[in-house]
Design a protein around this motif. Sequence first.
Motif: not given
Lengths: 66, 398
Positions: A11, A13, A18-19, A50, A54, A56-57, B61, B105, B275, B321, B335, B342-344, B346-347, B350-351, B354
Amino acid sequence: MKITVDQGRCVGAGQCARLAPDVFDQREEDGVVTLLDPAPPPERHAPARDAADVCPSGAITLTARP
Amino acid sequence: MTNTYYREHEPVMPSFDRPAGRPFDPSPELIALRGERPVARLAVPEGAPGVWLVTGYDLVRKVLADPRFSSRYETQYHPLVHTHMPPAPVGDLTGMDPPAHTRIRKLLTGKFTVRRMNQLTERATEITRDRLDEMEKAGPPADLVPVFAQPVPAQMICELLGVPYGERDAFTEAAHLASGGDDFEASAAAFARVSEYLRDLALAKRADPTDDLLSDLAGSDLTDDELGGVAAFLLGAGLETTANMLGLGTFALLRNPAQLAALREDPGLVNGAVEELLRYLSIANTGLRGVLEDVELGGAPLKAGDTVVISLDVANRDPAKFPGPDALDLRRSATGHLAFGHGVHQCLGQQLARVEMRVAFPALLARFPGLRLAVPPEEVPLRNPIPLYGVRSLPVTW
């Protein structure tokens, strides 16, 4: 470690790029994951793990090398 | 856990209120529930569908990654207003499911890649510096929110979208009102004005493209309504989110002086610090999903038509966690936090968020070595936690 990615699930993201920027990148046009290093050296295993964790998909699969 | 476990427990209606005097912590009742029942049935009026509250990290999640939980607003029963939600406005990605969501998207993800956003670091640095200059001239004291926390992300998203410079001030003022106002009717009217303005702007770029995101979108297969809607959605998503993180994040740092000092002394901590602030503050703290088919979640028997309420902030404080989750610890690995979801869904931005925060926090601390609150901490006015938590103002001096 062997890495595969599922570009159809991705997707875009960017968490992986990044990681673990030495292992993953994003396609310029749609941000979808590209694999730079399908069999990274040990020092890149932790960030690759990592990234897979993480994602997301769930587009990243790690397998131990046989 | 078995289904019997849940049947034997009465539905609950915990308070979502944050604890008095602890502005950074989620509701203690939700925290307690997470330990006892990470999926809990909420009390709803007779005839309403089942509503479930999910507070555990793993389960939150799971819900966010599972397509059986729908983002379409009309599938969701709102447990506070006791009705189903109307469908999302056209172009609002947060209210769509694949494949409709995927189509839009995909048009956007290439514009928000890590590489593209990192290229904006220099511009973010300039914008931040200009705002700090203004702040220095105006004070001390100053209210950090209008002089710094809001304008930095506002200018970034406006430039990215391609809002002409001359129109920016009136436009961002209306946009802040639209997404952050207390008066619902005034907010709705302002949102309508901003949406109309953006729609006209985007349609104008269809005829006469410039080098910006709206022009790129204008060249896509989006309809006119979708184009205007996506533009308004992107603006709203880019404006108040980072603004609230900068305001509330600065408040949190000022209340954790050892952490603030660590970041000031070692700007190399900034990536991890951002983060951790995202995790610790989780400003977008609550979400809804509609259950599309019968599914068992953490032992609870969810039925098609039920609604799930997810607490991202409580999940981000799950000790399973994040050990010692209630401490702000800029050196920890945050992290995997769910602050961007999370999932399809997810923001997308976000970058960008950041980059803005990685530039803004250290620059603020470097510019004002004596930065401190200008009022007692209990007098800092807080926003309603839903939909987006933050400070209404942050009086500071230096």
